[in-house]
Design a protein around this motif. Structure first.
Motif, mmCIF file in Angstrom:
data_model
loop_
_atom_site.group_PDB
_atom_site.id
_atom_site.type_symbol
_atom_site.label_atom_id
_atom_site.label_comp_id
_atom_site.label_asym_id
_atom_site.label_seq_id
_atom_site.Cartn_x
_atom_site.Cartn_y
_atom_site.Cartn_z
ATOM 1 N N UNK A 32 0.832 -1.206 0.000
ATOM 2 C CA UNK A 32 0.000 0.000 0.000
ATOM 3 C C UNK A 32 0.864 1.252 0.000
ATOM 4 N N UNK A 33 1.920 1.246 0.814
ATOM 5 C CA UNK A 33 2.790 2.421 0.897
ATOM 6 C C UNK A 33 3.643 2.565 -0.356
ATOM 7 N N UNK A 34 4.118 1.467 -0.902
ATOM 8 C CA UNK A 34 4.900 1.542 -2.138
ATOM 9 C C UNK A 34 4.056 2.084 -3.285
ATOM 10 N N UNK A 35 2.816 1.624 -3.366
ATOM 11 C CA UNK A 35 1.930 2.104 -4.432
ATOM 12 C C UNK A 35 1.638 3.592 -4.288
ATOM 13 N N UNK A 36 1.561 4.061 -3.050
ATOM 14 C CA UNK A 36 1.319 5.483 -2.846
ATOM 15 C C UNK A 36 2.519 6.321 -3.283
#
Length: 246
Positions: free
Chosen positions: A28-32
């Motif tokens: 989730x954080x990488x995609x953000x």
């Protein structure tokens, strides 16, 4: 001089008992951050596979290379591979066989293996699989620091027994070029300075670290499962490491 480049694909592989699900919060954080990342469930760790207990390290390394092929990874477009804990065995094989396909390897509370390494050489041949032990026993082997009751409950509910054949198989390595792959070690349960000290002292678990030609060490103090205890911070470390070139 350190610069940045277009971020390569990031392939996330968790350690024993874990599948792709273990990286959900990190993803989730990488995609953000607009990073292209995928998580892999290694053969033998898919609870729906009726033949999973028979899977080998060779099967696991082949699955990583299949992921490379699916993503279009080439020598001109190499990937970053992130290996947590016991994923170091199949990833060490991948580095040995195709170092040219790896932009950077990020070891998460883990590290490269020396040739001939075996995780559980004394595991009897009749043991087909090794389930997640009690947390009391596990805590004697790896730090559970930072894990909430919810995270532990999810770990217990979703863990898949590790195939015995994977734990007994020696890691055969021959290609010295594996040691020249750009490397980041994310040190969580043991500080980086201590890891380097043990490596240069020839400690069997860390000795191969001393042979790495291009090494960054990042301290991320927490327990052995930072994807659950510090997912945002781990994602930032991974994204930063992946975007680096020397």
């Amino acid at each position: 001089m350190t610069t940045t480049t277009n971020s390569p694909d990031i392939i996330l592989i968790a350690g024993h008992w874990l599948g792709a699900w273990a990286w959900d919060e990190v993803l989730e954080h990488l995609e953000s951050d607009h990073s292209h990342a995928v998580a892999v469930t290694l053969p033998g760790l898919d609870g729906d596979d009726p033949e999973r207990a028979a899977k080998t390290l060779e099967d696991q390394a082949a699955a990583v290379l299949d992921t490379f092929a699916r993503l279009g990874v080439t020598e001109d477009r190499p990937a970053t591979i992130v290996a947590h804990s016991g994923a170091n065995a199949p990833v060490s094989l991948v580095l040995d066989r195709h170092p040219e396909l790896v932009h950077r390897v990020v070891w998460v509370d883990s590290g490269p293996l020396a040739t001939g390494s075996v995780f559980a050489p004394d595991l009897p041949e009749e043991v087909d699989e090794f389930p997640l032990p009690s947390f009391e026993v596990l805590a004697q082997q790896a730090s559970l620091e930072g894990l909430s009751a919810e995270a532990l409950e999810r770990f217990r509910a979703r863990a898949v027994p590790q195939p015995g054949s994977v734990l007994r198989q020696p890691v055969g390595l021959m290609n010295e070029a594996r040691r020249q792959v750009r490397t980041t070690m994310v040190c969580c349960s043991i500080p980086g300075a201590q890891v380097l000290e043990l490596a240069h002292a020839g400690h069997a678990m860390f000795a191969e670290v001393a042979n790495i030609g291009n090494l960054d060490v990042v301290d991320l103090p927490t327990g052995h499962w930072p994807m659950w205890s510090r997912p945002r911070d781990l994602a930032k470390v991974i994204q930063t490491a992946s975007s680096r070139v020397e």
